[in-house]
Scaffold this active site. Structure first.
Site, PDB file in Angstrom:
ATOM      1  CB  SER A 232       9.231  -5.079 -45.792  1.00 30.30           C
ATOM      2  OG  SER A 232       9.334  -3.678 -45.913  1.00 30.30           O
TER       3      SER A 232
ATOM      4  CB  SER B  92      10.693  -2.559 -48.521  1.00 31.66           C
ATOM      5  OG  SER B  92      11.450  -3.550 -47.883  1.00 31.66           O
TER       6      SER B  92
ATOM      7  CE  LYS C  79       6.440  -1.521 -44.733  1.00 31.36           C
ATOM      8  NZ  LYS C  79       7.712  -1.435 -45.507  1.00 31.36           N
TER       9      LYS C  79
END
Lengths: 95, 483
Positions: free
Chosen positions: B151, B175, B76
């Site tokens: 997210s 998330s 990420k």
């Protein structure tokens, strides 16, 4: 709780955020909705409840006051927008 | 080769079925061919990946290979990577090449893993649909008109689309678990403090935690094994022994007690969603688990408490983005105030600005007690609910999301509607507990996730329960029709 337009401008100032004038109404609406959402908390009786800052109630860990890092000023300043002689450059602050 | 799990790749590399360079090359070419449809990557580090793969193959040839040597994954874009663009999904950091590695990155590098690049995400991890990224929305591989969740939307989509077998991710209010549920993959959010946050760009520091998105619980155990552990550079990282997470995967769950919170099976949760989750519970009963009704009476206060605490912490954390030391700076600032205000006004997107403003307001003089202190008190009530429930049961189970993946644009007009997406995931972050999302069914051809919640530092039991479910069912093996 509804915010007025001046409150929205004041909060943006506090947070050092430039907002376009034509966005103020939208922020006013959205922020007021968010405050309505969180206002549910005010109905809860928390008079005897200790606030929780760390989910495991851990306390700040301390370390010996010894040098642990080397100076990497040039390396870290490579990602700066503007530097000179090892300093970060910003517009004149003191006349 | 692209359908292989981390565990399979590890075995195949050891058996000499193929080399790290071969699988890395195949996955890189998949990313190149397919990711224009998904937009799951922000940066692809092909050259570095191949160099890491060659080094891994050399290490293996020299007889020094370990479990992770040569396994390709992706990270990420919230984790700082030395010498590689690290954007956090924001224009503010769209020019930021990190000058150091996050601890999580360090650990995967030390283990010999290969990184294919950096994955798309909601800006500064604020969002539940990956629509707030400066680098554009991510498509859900099950239906490209729909969101992958957020997210960690890029992580979930890349793993679901078989571009990588596993990805790092982070979870502040859901998330990891929510995008894992919407993309039909396995998400693990460990206990707060289980994994170092050093070099993980901070959103809400008392809630943020790194974790994993994979296609099986077995792979989540392998990733957590690398990531977990004490780090003196993160003052909130806990000094707790790290067990062998793979060793207990095959334990029997006979006699395990699973609690079902009445508040998570509400009337407004659709019958289809309820059924998918209840079928999963029935599967556990077949395996010998006991089920017990429990109550989390303050569950409805989790979203309001979160939307004070998280914005307050984000307004403090994001004050470092000031256009002075790194990141975006506005053109031609007139004075220092103008530099701060325009750099931040132009560099941050709408959702980030909203949360900063809510936080600045909640922390401003005269409001602190009414908002921040109040929210922290409610946070303790929420934690106490879980603590009481976990006295009676070993695990808690429920849905991850109220609905399967929704359409892009469906929830962007009203932020509060988007916030309600996290209704079942957010309380766990406030309590600091570990949780997982495990694929457990489909509604209208879209994946549905089962949420499992465990006690503090009891990730091994969570992974055990998830793995046993995946031995008995094949929901985690389902994939989008065109993959």
């Amino acid at each position: 709780m509804a915010l007025d337009q001046q409150q929205v401008r004041d909060i943006a100032d506090l947070a050092r955020l430039q907002l376009d004038d034509n966005q103020i109404t939208e922020y006013q609406k959205n922020l007021s909705n968010i405050l309505d959402l969180v206002d549910q908390l005010s109905a809860v009786d928390t008079s005897a409840v200790e606030p929780l800052a760390h989910p495991l109630d851990a306390v700040q860990r301390l370390r010996a006051d010894e040098v642990s890092e080397s100076n990497q000023r040039e390396h870290f300043q490579q990602c700066a927008p503007q530097t000179e002689n090892g300093y970060y450059l910003v517009p004149r602050v003191v006349e | 080769m692209h359908n292989k799990t981390i565990a399979e790749i590890s075995r195949d590399l050891a058996a000499g079925e193929y080399s790290s360079v071969e699988i890395t090359t195949e996955l890189l070419s998949r990313v190149q061919q397919l990711d224009s449809e998904y937009n799951s990557f922000i940066t692809v580090t092909a050259e570095q990946a191949l160099a890491q793969a060659r080094a891994a193959d050399e290490r293996r040839a020299a007889g020094n290979a370990e479990a992770w040597t040569g396994i390709p994954i992706a990270h990420k874009d919230i984790f700082c990577t030395n010498g590689v663009l690290t954007t956090c999904g924001s224009k503010m950091l769209s020019n930021f090449t990190a000058p150091y590695d996050a601890t999580v990155i360090d650990k995967f590098n030390a283990a010999g893993a290969v990184s294919l690049g950096k994955l798309n995400m909601d800006e500064f991890a604020m969002g539940s649909s990956n629509e707030s990224s400066f680098f554009g929305p991510v498509a859900n591989p099950w239906d490209k008109e729909r969101v992958p969740g957020g997210s960690s939307g890029g992580s979930a989509a890349a793993v679901a689309a078989r571009l990588v077998p596993g990805a790092t991710a982070t979870d502040t209010g859901g998330s990891i678990r929510q995008p894992a549920a919407l993309c039909g993959v396995t998400g693990l959010k460990p206990t707060y403090g289980r994994i170092s946050r050093w070099g993980m760009i901070a959103y809400a520091s008392s809630l943020d935690q790194a974790g994993t998105i994979t296609r099986s619980a077995e792979d989540a155990a392998l990733m957590l094994q690398i990531m977990a552990g004490f780090d003196a550079r993160d003052s909130t990282c806990m000094n707790q022994a790290v067990p062998d997470y793979s060793a207990s995967l095959n334990n029997s769950i006979e006699g395990m007690t699973i609690g079902l919170p009445a508040e998570y099976f509400r009337d407004d949760l659709s019958a289809d969603m309820q059924q998918a989750v209840r079928n999963a519970i029935a599967e556990y009963e077949k395996m010998g688990a006991k089920v017990k009704e429990i109550s989390l009476p303050n569950a409805h206060l989790a979203i309001p408490a979160y939307y004070i605490i998280a914005p307050a912490e984000c307004s403090a954390n994001l004050s470092r983005m000031d256009g002075v030391r790194f990141g975006y700076r506005c053109e031609d600032p007139q004075d220092i105030e103008d530099l701060y205000k325009r750099s931040r006004g132009e560099g941050f997107g709408g959702e980030v600005k909203r949360r900063i403003m809510v936080g600045a307001y909640a922390l401003s003089a005269g409001f602190y007690d009414a908002y921040y202190k109040k929210a922290q008190q409610v946070r303790r009530l929420i934690k106490n609910d879980f603590a009481a429930a976990l006295q009676e049961v070993d695990l808690i189970a429920g849905p991850v999301t109220p609905t399967p993946a929704f359409r892009r644009g469906e929830k962007t007009s009203d932020p509060v509607e988007m916030y309600l997406e996290d209704i079942f995931t957010i309380a766990l972050n406030l309590a600091g507990l570990p949780g997982m999302s495990v694929p457990c069914g489909q509604v209208n051809g879209l994946p549905v996730g089962l949420q499992l919640i465990g006690n503090y530092f009891d990730e091994a039991r969570l992974l055990n329960a998830a793995h046993q479910f995946q031995q008995a069912t094949d929901w985690h093996l389902q994939k989008p029709a065109d993959i």
